[in-house]
Design a protein around this motif. Structure first.
Motif, PDB file in Angstrom:
ATOM      1  N   UNK A  20      -5.996 -72.238   4.784  1.00  0.00           N
ATOM      2  CA  UNK A  20      -7.440 -72.082   4.731  1.00  0.00           C
ATOM      3  C   UNK A  20      -8.049 -72.527   3.406  1.00  0.00           C
ATOM      4  N   UNK A  21      -7.256 -72.678   2.374  1.00  0.00           N
ATOM      5  CA  UNK A  21      -7.739 -73.096   1.065  1.00  0.00           C
ATOM      6  C   UNK A  21      -6.669 -73.961   0.422  1.00  0.00           C
ATOM      7  N   UNK A  22      -7.056 -74.746  -0.560  1.00  0.00           N
ATOM      8  CA  UNK A  22      -6.053 -75.528  -1.274  1.00  0.00           C
ATOM      9  C   UNK A  22      -5.403 -74.710  -2.388  1.00  0.00           C
ATOM     10  N   UNK A  23      -5.815 -73.479  -2.561  1.00  0.00           N
ATOM     11  CA  UNK A  23      -5.272 -72.591  -3.589  1.00  0.00           C
ATOM     12  C   UNK A  23      -4.338 -71.566  -2.949  1.00  0.00           C
ATOM     13  N   UNK A  24      -3.039 -71.601  -3.254  1.00  0.00           N
ATOM     14  CA  UNK A  24      -2.105 -70.659  -2.641  1.00  0.00           C
ATOM     15  C   UNK A  24      -2.379 -69.204  -3.014  1.00  0.00           C
ATOM     16  N   UNK A  25      -3.014 -68.969  -4.151  1.00  0.00           N
ATOM     17  CA  UNK A  25      -3.351 -67.600  -4.552  1.00  0.00           C
ATOM     18  C   UNK A  25      -4.440 -67.046  -3.635  1.00  0.00           C
ATOM     19  N   UNK A  26      -5.467 -67.853  -3.370  1.00  0.00           N
ATOM     20  CA  UNK A  26      -6.533 -67.445  -2.452  1.00  0.00           C
ATOM     21  C   UNK A  26      -5.955 -67.257  -1.051  1.00  0.00           C
ATOM     22  N   UNK A  27      -5.074 -68.151  -0.631  1.00  0.00           N
ATOM     23  CA  UNK A  27      -4.436 -68.023   0.683  1.00  0.00           C
ATOM     24  C   UNK A  27      -3.659 -66.723   0.799  1.00  0.00           C
ATOM     25  N   UNK A  28      -2.998 -66.314  -0.287  1.00  0.00           N
ATOM     26  CA  UNK A  28      -2.250 -65.053  -0.273  1.00  0.00           C
ATOM     27  C   UNK A  28      -3.191 -63.886   0.013  1.00  0.00           C
ATOM     28  N   UNK A  29      -4.376 -63.903  -0.577  1.00  0.00           N
ATOM     29  CA  UNK A  29      -5.350 -62.841  -0.326  1.00  0.00           C
ATOM     30  C   UNK A  29      -5.813 -62.852   1.129  1.00  0.00           C
ATOM     31  N   UNK A  30      -6.155 -64.041   1.648  1.00  0.00           N
ATOM     32  CA  UNK A  30      -6.598 -64.121   3.047  1.00  0.00           C
ATOM     33  C   UNK A  30      -5.491 -63.673   4.006  1.00  0.00           C
ATOM     34  N   UNK A  31      -4.255 -64.048   3.725  1.00  0.00           N
ATOM     35  CA  UNK A  31      -3.139 -63.605   4.570  1.00  0.00           C
ATOM     36  C   UNK A  31      -3.017 -62.093   4.562  1.00  0.00           C
ATOM     37  N   UNK A  32      -3.217 -61.491   3.404  1.00  0.00           N
ATOM     38  CA  UNK A  32      -3.199 -60.029   3.283  1.00  0.00           C
ATOM     39  C   UNK A  32      -4.308 -59.409   4.121  1.00  0.00           C
ATOM     40  N   UNK A  33      -5.538 -59.935   4.030  1.00  0.00           N
ATOM     41  CA  UNK A  33      -6.661 -59.361   4.789  1.00  0.00           C
ATOM     42  C   UNK A  33      -6.396 -59.440   6.290  1.00  0.00           C
ATOM     43  N   UNK A  34      -5.877 -60.581   6.744  1.00  0.00           N
ATOM     44  CA  UNK A  34      -5.601 -60.758   8.171  1.00  0.00           C
ATOM     45  C   UNK A  34      -4.529 -59.767   8.618  1.00  0.00           C
TER      46      UNK A  34
END
Length: 189
Positions: free
Chosen positions: A60-74
């Motif tokens: 969902x983002x080119x930033x793996x740190x941001x992706x980690x947060x979105x994966x957590x929320x999901x």
């Protein structure tokens, strides 16, 4: 009045438990990370839950740190909607200490027969470098994610906030970024 206090406590359990989770071992990784930037993915949790995420294999983002947060929320939303029965998706997106804390909330939901309806909606998320490592600050809305009992009745008081500010530590473990805890506060963001 007792049920309302219980419901508010159930909602805020992760806030209280997450504040002390994990150790700050990611400071060395933070120094090598690219600068902070903002990612706006307002309907990501909906798209993932509905299976309508374009390019399901694309992040969902080119930033793996941001992706980690979105994966957590999901993953967290899935646990809340399942009433605490579905927790296997949590382990890959968080540290073991945080998984233990969130598992306690899942147990509480199972015991009290609570579950969420709907999804939280991440309004914005951005990465920041902090003395404690890499953080993701994110604003999410819970207007559609009501907490209900087994009969479908809302267990939260009508004046419960729906906007929350997450400040989550993100840590790299064995080459992947995961959430390591932090804080969540009600805030009009």
């Amino acid at each position: 009045m007792r049920i309302q206090n219980l419901a508010v406590t159930a909602t805020l359990v992760p806030v209280l438990m997450l504040a002390g989770c994990g150790e700050d071992k990611s400071a060395d990784v933070a120094a090598s990370s690219p600068g902070a930037h903002k990612a706006i993915k307002p309907s990501l949790t909906e798209a993932v839950a509905n299976g309508t995420l374009p390019g399901a294999d694309a992040p969902p983002s080119d930033d793996p740190v941001i992706n980690a947060y979105y994966n957590y929320r999901v993953a967290f939303d899935a646990m809340m909607r399942s009433g605490g029965r579905s927790t296997e998706q949590l382990a890959p997106v968080m540290t073991p200490a945080m998984f233990t804390a969130i598992s306690q909330q899942a147990k509480y939901y199972r015991t009290k027969r609570l579950h969420n309806t709907g999804l939280t909606k991440v309004l914005w998320a951005k990465r920041v470098l902090h003395a404690k490592g890499v953080l993701v600050r994110a604003c999410y809305d819970t207007k559609q994610a009501r907490t209900v009992d087994s009969k479908g009745r809302s267990v939260l008081p009508a004046n419960t906030p729906t906007r929350w500010l997450d400040q989550m530590r993100i840590e790299q473990i064995q080459g992947r970024w995961v959430v390591d805890g932090g804080s969540t506060t009600p805030q009009a963001c």
